[in-house]
Design a protein around this motif. Structure first.
Motif, PDB file in Angstrom:
ATOM      1  N   GLN A   2       0.838  -1.203   0.000  1.00 53.69           N
ATOM      2  CA  GLN A   2       0.000   0.000   0.000  1.00 53.69           C
ATOM      3  C   GLN A   2       0.863   1.239   0.000  1.00 53.69           C
ATOM      4  OE1 GLN A   2      -2.751  -0.334   3.327  1.00 53.69           O
ATOM      5  NE2 GLN A   2      -4.350  -0.988   1.929  1.00 53.69           N
ATOM      6  N   LEU A   3       0.405   2.242  -0.709  1.00 51.12           N
ATOM      7  CA  LEU A   3       1.029   3.550  -0.717  1.00 51.12           C
ATOM      8  C   LEU A   3      -0.030   4.574  -0.368  1.00 51.12           C
ATOM      9  CD1 LEU A   3       3.028   3.235  -4.052  1.00 51.12           C
ATOM     10  CD2 LEU A   3       4.003   3.213  -1.753  1.00 51.12           C
ATOM     11  N   TRP A  35       7.137  10.107  -8.114  1.00 53.15           N
ATOM     12  CA  TRP A  35       6.017  11.041  -7.973  1.00 53.15           C
ATOM     13  C   TRP A  35       5.544  11.418  -9.367  1.00 53.15           C
ATOM     14  CZ3 TRP A  35       3.300  12.253  -3.752  1.00 53.15           C
ATOM     15  CH2 TRP A  35       3.884  12.070  -2.491  1.00 53.15           C
ATOM     16  N   PHE A  36       4.257  11.384  -9.542  1.00 51.92           N
ATOM     17  CA  PHE A  36       3.631  11.736 -10.798  1.00 51.92           C
ATOM     18  C   PHE A  36       2.535  12.753 -10.508  1.00 51.92           C
ATOM     19  CE2 PHE A  36       5.458   8.315 -13.356  1.00 51.92           C
ATOM     20  CZ  PHE A  36       5.920   7.470 -12.361  1.00 51.92           C
ATOM     21  N   ARG A  37       2.116  13.456 -11.529  1.00 52.43           N
ATOM     22  CA  ARG A  37       1.010  14.389 -11.340  1.00 52.43           C
ATOM     23  C   ARG A  37       0.159  14.441 -12.590  1.00 52.43           C
ATOM     24  NH1 ARG A  37       4.294  20.193 -11.203  1.00 52.43           N
ATOM     25  NH2 ARG A  37       4.820  20.279 -13.436  1.00 52.43           N
ATOM     26  N   ALA A  95       4.185   6.299  -6.534  1.00 56.73           N
ATOM     27  CA  ALA A  95       4.148   4.944  -7.056  1.00 56.73           C
ATOM     28  C   ALA A  95       5.454   4.236  -6.723  1.00 56.73           C
ATOM     29  CB  ALA A  95       3.914   4.961  -8.562  1.00 56.73           C
ATOM     30  N   ALA A  96       5.398   2.921  -6.679  1.00 55.87           N
ATOM     31  CA  ALA A  96       6.575   2.129  -6.334  1.00 55.87           C
ATOM     32  C   ALA A  96       6.763   1.010  -7.343  1.00 55.87           C
ATOM     33  CB  ALA A  96       6.432   1.536  -4.930  1.00 55.87           C
ATOM     34  N   GLY A  97       8.012   0.763  -7.669  1.00 51.78           N
ATOM     35  CA  GLY A  97       8.348  -0.322  -8.568  1.00 51.78           C
ATOM     36  C   GLY A  97       9.548  -1.078  -8.044  1.00 51.78           C
ATOM     37  N   GLN A 114      -3.281   6.515  -3.862  1.00 58.59           N
ATOM     38  CA  GLN A 114      -4.317   7.435  -4.305  1.00 58.59           C
ATOM     39  C   GLN A 114      -3.691   8.820  -4.407  1.00 58.59           C
ATOM     40  OE1 GLN A 114      -3.605   7.264  -1.252  1.00 58.59           O
ATOM     41  NE2 GLN A 114      -4.042   9.277  -0.445  1.00 58.59           N
ATOM     42  N   GLY A 115      -4.269   9.665  -5.134  1.00 58.18           N
ATOM     43  CA  GLY A 115      -3.673  10.978  -5.342  1.00 58.18           C
ATOM     44  C   GLY A 115      -3.970  11.942  -4.216  1.00 58.18           C
ATOM     45  N   THR A 116      -3.174  12.984  -4.162  1.00 50.05           N
ATOM     46  CA  THR A 116      -3.427  14.095  -3.252  1.00 50.05           C
ATOM     47  C   THR A 116      -3.412  15.374  -4.090  1.00 50.05           C
ATOM     48  OG1 THR A 116      -2.761  15.176  -1.180  1.00 50.05           O
ATOM     49  CG2 THR A 116      -0.980  14.364  -2.601  1.00 50.05           C
ATOM     50  N   LEU A 117      -4.425  16.196  -3.900  1.00 47.33           N
ATOM     51  CA  LEU A 117      -4.615  17.365  -4.756  1.00 47.33           C
ATOM     52  C   LEU A 117      -3.807  18.550  -4.250  1.00 47.33           C
ATOM     53  CD1 LEU A 117      -6.101  18.837  -7.064  1.00 47.33           C
ATOM     54  CD2 LEU A 117      -7.965  19.263  -5.443  1.00 47.33           C
TER      55      LEU A 117
END
Length: 122
Positions: A2-3, A35-37, A95-97, A114-117
């Motif tokens: 979980q992230l 980190w992605f957006r 995200a994790a890989g 899940q994202g954070t705005l």
């Protein structure tokens, strides 16, 4: 696995914000974290990443303003965002890989939080 991403909010241009990504269910140092957006109406893009050995990468748009750090004891990765601009407004995802690599290619990241705005007002 979980992230959990947190720390988003509404801020004004020029201020700072720190996002957190808390991970559970895996050995943190065996993974690369990214980190992605995704801005409204746009495709998701890679912002930064840290490899399993601690190397970091930043997209040109955030280089010099954003900094990733990690607390392995807490299984948490942070994204310090300084000098925020309205164009930084987006939902931010961590995200994790598995493995140690420096890329924001999404296919390399198996687990997503899940994202954070983050909203930056002008």
């Amino acid at each position: 696995v979980q992230l959990q991403a947190s720390g988003g909010g509404l801020v004004q241009t020029g201020v700072s914000l720190r996002l957190s990504c808390s991970a559970s269910g895996f050995t943190f140092t065996d993974y690369s974290i990214g980190w992605f957006r995704q801005a409204p109406g746009k495709e998701r893009e890679g912002v930064s990443c840290v490899s399993g050995i601690g190397d970091t990468y930043y997209a040109d748009s955030v280089e010099g303003r954003f900094t990733m750090s990690s607390d392995n004891a807490k299984n948490t990765v942070y994204l310090q965002m300084n000098s925020l601009k309205p164009e930084d407004t987006a939902v931010y995802y961590c995200a994790a890989g598995l493995g140690s690599y420096l890329t924001t290619e999404e296919s390399r990241y198996r687990y997503w939080g899940q994202g954070t705005l983050v909203t930056v007002s002008s």
